[in-house]
Design a protein around this motif. Structure first.
Motif, mmCIF file in Angstrom:
data_model
loop_
_atom_site.group_PDB
_atom_site.id
_atom_site.type_symbol
_atom_site.label_atom_id
_atom_site.label_comp_id
_atom_site.label_asym_id
_atom_site.label_seq_id
_atom_site.Cartn_x
_atom_site.Cartn_y
_atom_site.Cartn_z
ATOM 1 N N THR A 1 0.693 -1.174 -0.024
ATOM 2 C CA THR A 1 -0.021 -0.064 -0.137
ATOM 3 C C THR A 1 0.910 1.212 0.034
ATOM 4 O OG1 THR A 1 -0.160 -0.162 2.329
ATOM 5 C CG2 THR A 1 -1.947 -1.227 1.306
ATOM 6 N N PRO A 2 0.410 2.329 -0.606
ATOM 7 C CA PRO A 2 1.293 3.574 -0.867
ATOM 8 C C PRO A 2 1.779 4.050 0.678
ATOM 9 C CG PRO A 2 -1.016 4.107 -1.464
ATOM 10 C CD PRO A 2 -0.861 2.377 -1.485
ATOM 11 N N ASP A 3 2.662 5.034 0.961
ATOM 12 C CA ASP A 3 3.022 5.532 2.129
ATOM 13 C C ASP A 3 2.047 6.725 2.420
ATOM 14 O OD1 ASP A 3 5.264 3.663 2.132
ATOM 15 O OD2 ASP A 3 6.446 5.214 1.285
ATOM 16 N N GLU A 4 1.395 6.799 3.475
ATOM 17 C CA GLU A 4 0.567 7.740 3.979
ATOM 18 C C GLU A 4 1.453 8.670 4.821
ATOM 19 O OE1 GLU A 4 -3.018 6.051 5.586
ATOM 20 O OE2 GLU A 4 -3.678 5.313 3.646
ATOM 21 N N GLU A 5 2.381 8.106 5.805
ATOM 22 C CA GLU A 5 3.038 9.049 6.685
ATOM 23 C C GLU A 5 4.403 8.171 6.914
ATOM 24 O OE1 GLU A 5 0.886 7.162 10.760
ATOM 25 O OE2 GLU A 5 0.451 9.197 10.144
ATOM 26 N N PRO A 6 5.213 9.044 7.182
ATOM 27 C CA PRO A 6 6.591 8.377 7.455
ATOM 28 C C PRO A 6 6.426 7.557 8.814
ATOM 29 C CG PRO A 6 6.518 10.708 8.160
ATOM 30 C CD PRO A 6 5.304 10.604 7.476
ATOM 31 N N SER A 7 7.585 6.549 8.968
ATOM 32 C CA SER A 7 7.710 5.689 9.837
ATOM 33 C C SER A 7 8.046 6.481 10.930
ATOM 34 C CB SER A 7 8.824 4.481 9.495
ATOM 35 O OG SER A 7 8.857 3.664 10.482
ATOM 36 N N PHE A 8 7.660 5.664 12.324
ATOM 37 C CA PHE A 8 8.039 6.411 13.681
ATOM 38 C C PHE A 8 9.513 6.330 13.802
ATOM 39 C CE2 PHE A 8 9.008 5.982 18.233
ATOM 40 C CZ PHE A 8 8.128 7.043 18.713
ATOM 41 N N TYR A 9 10.215 5.565 13.423
ATOM 42 C CA TYR A 9 11.633 5.330 13.620
ATOM 43 C C TYR A 9 12.674 5.925 12.602
ATOM 44 C CZ TYR A 9 10.183 2.053 17.302
ATOM 45 O OH TYR A 9 9.814 1.350 18.351
ATOM 46 N N GLU A 10 11.935 6.600 11.719
ATOM 47 C CA GLU A 10 12.902 7.561 11.076
ATOM 48 C C GLU A 10 13.230 8.857 11.571
ATOM 49 O OE1 GLU A 10 10.707 8.187 7.218
ATOM 50 O OE2 GLU A 10 10.441 6.360 6.665
ATOM 51 N N GLU A 11 12.704 9.211 12.509
ATOM 52 C CA GLU A 11 13.507 10.303 13.187
ATOM 53 C C GLU A 11 14.578 10.045 14.321
ATOM 54 O OE1 GLU A 11 10.288 12.647 15.077
ATOM 55 O OE2 GLU A 11 8.993 12.638 12.875
ATOM 56 N N GLU A 12 15.476 10.564 14.333
ATOM 57 C CA GLU A 12 16.561 10.405 15.240
ATOM 58 C C GLU A 12 16.157 10.409 16.439
ATOM 59 O OE1 GLU A 12 21.444 11.880 15.744
ATOM 60 O OE2 GLU A 12 20.129 12.785 14.265
ATOM 61 N N GLU A 13 15.423 11.260 17.124
ATOM 62 C CA GLU A 13 14.986 11.397 18.516
ATOM 63 C C GLU A 13 14.167 10.025 18.786
ATOM 64 O OE1 GLU A 13 15.799 13.705 20.615
ATOM 65 O OE2 GLU A 13 17.258 14.584 19.154
ATOM 66 N N ASN A 14 13.357 9.595 18.017
ATOM 67 C CA ASN A 14 12.587 8.223 18.235
ATOM 68 C C ASN A 14 13.868 7.025 18.307
ATOM 69 O OD1 ASN A 14 10.456 9.752 18.354
ATOM 70 N ND2 ASN A 14 9.980 9.369 16.120
ATOM 71 N N LEU A 15 14.705 7.045 17.595
ATOM 72 C CA LEU A 15 15.617 6.003 17.542
ATOM 73 C C LEU A 15 16.549 5.959 18.888
ATOM 74 C CD1 LEU A 15 17.376 6.055 14.008
ATOM 75 C CD2 LEU A 15 15.782 4.217 15.201
#
Length: 372
Positions: free
Chosen positions: A54-68
């Protein structure tokens, strides 16, 4: 050599004294950031598995460095995967295998409390993609084993489940810095004990005595309770790990009680200890005067500890001036000289008495010889 015409499609470069005309090549466009979902789909397709297309609707949670960073805080905590210690570049580090890290992200060990603010991983490809991000942001780096407990940094920086990865992320150091500051401050505070006010010295004395009595009382109660139950054939300890130096401060108080059956072959020892213990109890009951004296001596000892009169040969003035340098005064020196003179006079008098006694003995011997 005439210069070439200034046109936007010509780049002038000088080589061996000649102007060369090179067509202008525009720089390539910046690479577009591939979403996490596309990367997961690509990995699943390469492995022959089905994935959600399915197409991407919103970026993944772990794409942000702060969440990592939040994920790394959880992985480096007590609930995280087990790690091993090793030496890398003369420094103690913690490492684990990539497969164990991926397995933990997909299926955490039993009893693990996953943080509510971190989404769970649904597939193994998602966990591998996040591990690649951890390598890319330098939270971990790949290492190679050179020997037992010895690691070196690997030239291959890509994530692979068969490789070993060393933690570079150390988490939030605020608490560590605060504890270090308190440790240094406490050390300086203790070294300044001679200049403390008198009330603070008395307070420290009372605290030390109270802690000493509490520890002695705790050890005595543990021993007596164990002795009573051990005679009956069971091992019962209150705070069994209290003096285990291999455990942390909190773990040394776990469990509160331990109750097990004694091993076979201890019956003769238990009977001997029971006879000795009950003999002491019989002596305490039949000889109340001696036992009361022993109990009163312990009470007096504790009173002397709190009042500071345990050492009766030290005057109060010496206690108050215990931190002052001791220099003999002129009167002390004169008294010392007078005492030395008196000792010499006493020695001379003793020598005269000895000589008179020797003369008397000689005269008696002469008289005895004349009579014979």
């Amino acid at each position: 050599t005439p210069s070439p015409p200034a046109t936007p499609s010509v780049v002038r470069s000088f080589y061996n004294g000649l102007w060369l005309r090179c067509p202008y090549v525009p720089p390539p466009p910046p690479p577009q950031k591939t979403s996490r979902r596309r990367e997961v789909v690509k990995m699943a397709t390469a492995n022959g598995e089905k994935a959600d297309t399915t197409p991407d609707e919103e970026p993944s949670f772990y794409e942000e460095e702060e969440n990592l960073k939040k994920l790394c805080d959880f992985l480096r905590g007590k609930e995280g995967p087990a790690v091993r210690e090793a030496i890398e570049m003369d420094k103690r580090v913690y490492y684990l295998k990539g497969e164990k890290l991926v397995n933990f992200l997909v299926e955490p060990k039993k009893g693990t409390k996953w943080p509510s603010n971190l989404p769970r991983f649904k597939t193994r490809q998602e966990a591998i993609a996040v591990c690649k991000d951890l390598c890319r942001y330098h939270f971990i780096h790949r290492s190679e084993k050179r020997g037992k407990g010895d690691l070196v940094i690997s030239r291959n920086r890509d994530f692979d489940e068969s490789g070993y990865f060393t933690w570079l992320y150390e988490g939030d150091k605020t608490f560590s810095h605060m504890m270090t500051t308190l440790l240094v401050g406490g050390f300086l505070f203790c070294t300044c004990f001679p200049i403390w006010p008198n009330f603070l010295k008395v307070f420290v004395w009372y605290m030390s005595v109270s802690l000493l009595i509490f520890i002695f009382f705790l050890i005595t109660v543990r021993g007596v309770m164990f002795l009573f139950i051990w005679i009956l054939g069971f091992d019962c300890w209150f705070l069994p790990n209290l003096f285990d130096e291999t455990l942390s401060f909190v773990d040394s108080f776990k469990p509160v009680f331990s109750f097990e059956k004694t091993k076979a072959g201890q019956l003769p020892y238990r009977l001997g200890v029971a006879v000795a213990f009950f003999s002491f109890c019989y002596w305490a009951v039949t000889q109340p005067s001696e036992f009361d004296g022993f109990k009163q001596a312990q009470v007096d000892f504790i009173k002397d500890l709190y009042e500071g009169t345990l050492l009766s040969d030290m005057s109060q003035k010496d206690k108050d001036n215990i931190d002052k340098p001791k220099m003999p005064s002129l009167d002390d020196l004169l008294k010392k000289l007078d005492s030395e003179d008196e000792e010499e006079d006493l020695l001379t008098e003793e020598e005269e008495v000895d000589s008179m006694l020797d003369k008397l003995m000689d005269e008696e011997e002469d008289i005895d010889e004349d009579e014979e």
